[in-house]
Write a protein that holds these residues in place. Structure first.
Motif, PDB file in Angstrom:
ATOM      1  N   VAL A  33      18.890  56.143  -6.418  1.00  0.00           N
ATOM      2  CA  VAL A  33      18.028  57.047  -5.656  1.00  0.00           C
ATOM      3  C   VAL A  33      18.831  58.175  -5.013  1.00  0.00           C
ATOM      4  O   VAL A  33      18.322  59.283  -4.860  1.00  0.00           O
ATOM      5  CB  VAL A  33      17.242  56.251  -4.585  1.00  0.00           C
ATOM      6  N   THR A  34      20.077  57.907  -4.669  1.00  0.00           N
ATOM      7  CA  THR A  34      20.881  58.924  -3.986  1.00  0.00           C
ATOM      8  C   THR A  34      21.619  59.858  -4.934  1.00  0.00           C
ATOM      9  O   THR A  34      22.396  60.689  -4.482  1.00  0.00           O
ATOM     10  CB  THR A  34      21.885  58.271  -3.013  1.00  0.00           C
ATOM     11  N   ILE A  35      21.367  59.755  -6.221  1.00  0.00           N
ATOM     12  CA  ILE A  35      21.922  60.728  -7.173  1.00  0.00           C
ATOM     13  C   ILE A  35      21.118  62.012  -6.998  1.00  0.00           C
ATOM     14  O   ILE A  35      19.897  62.019  -7.138  1.00  0.00           O
ATOM     15  CB  ILE A  35      21.822  60.217  -8.629  1.00  0.00           C
ATOM     16  N   ASN A  36      21.820  63.096  -6.683  1.00  0.00           N
ATOM     17  CA  ASN A  36      21.120  64.345  -6.377  1.00  0.00           C
ATOM     18  C   ASN A  36      21.390  65.477  -7.353  1.00  0.00           C
ATOM     19  O   ASN A  36      20.879  66.579  -7.161  1.00  0.00           O
ATOM     20  CB  ASN A  36      21.486  64.806  -4.959  1.00  0.00           C
ATOM     21  N   ASP A  37      22.210  65.232  -8.372  1.00  0.00           N
ATOM     22  CA  ASP A  37      22.497  66.303  -9.322  1.00  0.00           C
ATOM     23  C   ASP A  37      22.642  65.721 -10.728  1.00  0.00           C
ATOM     24  O   ASP A  37      22.936  64.548 -10.900  1.00  0.00           O
ATOM     25  CB  ASP A  37      23.762  67.059  -8.915  1.00  0.00           C
ATOM     26  N   MET A  38      22.410  66.576 -11.696  1.00  0.00           N
ATOM     27  CA  MET A  38      22.428  66.131 -13.089  1.00  0.00           C
ATOM     28  C   MET A  38      23.825  65.731 -13.557  1.00  0.00           C
ATOM     29  O   MET A  38      23.961  64.843 -14.389  1.00  0.00           O
ATOM     30  CB  MET A  38      21.848  67.221 -13.999  1.00  0.00           C
ATOM     31  N   GLU A  39      24.852  66.350 -13.026  1.00  0.00           N
ATOM     32  CA  GLU A  39      26.213  65.997 -13.432  1.00  0.00           C
ATOM     33  C   GLU A  39      26.519  64.539 -13.075  1.00  0.00           C
ATOM     34  O   GLU A  39      27.018  63.778 -13.910  1.00  0.00           O
ATOM     35  CB  GLU A  39      27.223  66.922 -12.769  1.00  0.00           C
ATOM     36  N   THR A  40      26.210  64.144 -11.859  1.00  0.00           N
ATOM     37  CA  THR A  40      26.430  62.762 -11.434  1.00  0.00           C
ATOM     38  C   THR A  40      25.577  61.817 -12.256  1.00  0.00           C
ATOM     39  O   THR A  40      26.039  60.753 -12.687  1.00  0.00           O
ATOM     40  CB  THR A  40      26.096  62.607  -9.934  1.00  0.00           C
ATOM     41  N   LEU A  41      24.340  62.210 -12.502  1.00  0.00           N
ATOM     42  CA  LEU A  41      23.446  61.369 -13.296  1.00  0.00           C
ATOM     43  C   LEU A  41      23.999  61.174 -14.710  1.00  0.00           C
ATOM     44  O   LEU A  41      24.012  60.057 -15.218  1.00  0.00           O
ATOM     45  CB  LEU A  41      22.050  61.991 -13.354  1.00  0.00           C
TER      46      LEU A  41
END
Length: 73
Positions: A33-41
């Protein structure tokens, strides 16, 4: 979030392993839930594909990707 030493950890600094291999499922959900950007995802999807390949986790990551895309619109 606190680490075992009692120091706070910035959630943006969590590695994919820390997000996807926590000691309990509540922390797993929080990590996604705390993933806020596509790079991290993308890093988390790559980690999951290279290691566990758990379909339910990949589905949650896909859902989070859809949420991030919606937020960016």
């Amino acid at each position: 979030m606190s680490n075992p030493d009692g120091q706070s950890t910035d959630v943006s600094e969590l590695s994919p392993e820390q997000r996807l291999e926590p000691p309990n499922t509540r922390l797993l959900n929080a990590g996604i839930v705390t993933i806020n950007d596509m790079e991290t995802l993308r890093e988390c999807v790559a980690y999951e594909n290279a290691n566990q390949q758990r379909i339910p986790i990949l589905r949650r990551l896909k859902g989070r990707a859809n949420e991030i895309r919606t937020e960016d619109d």
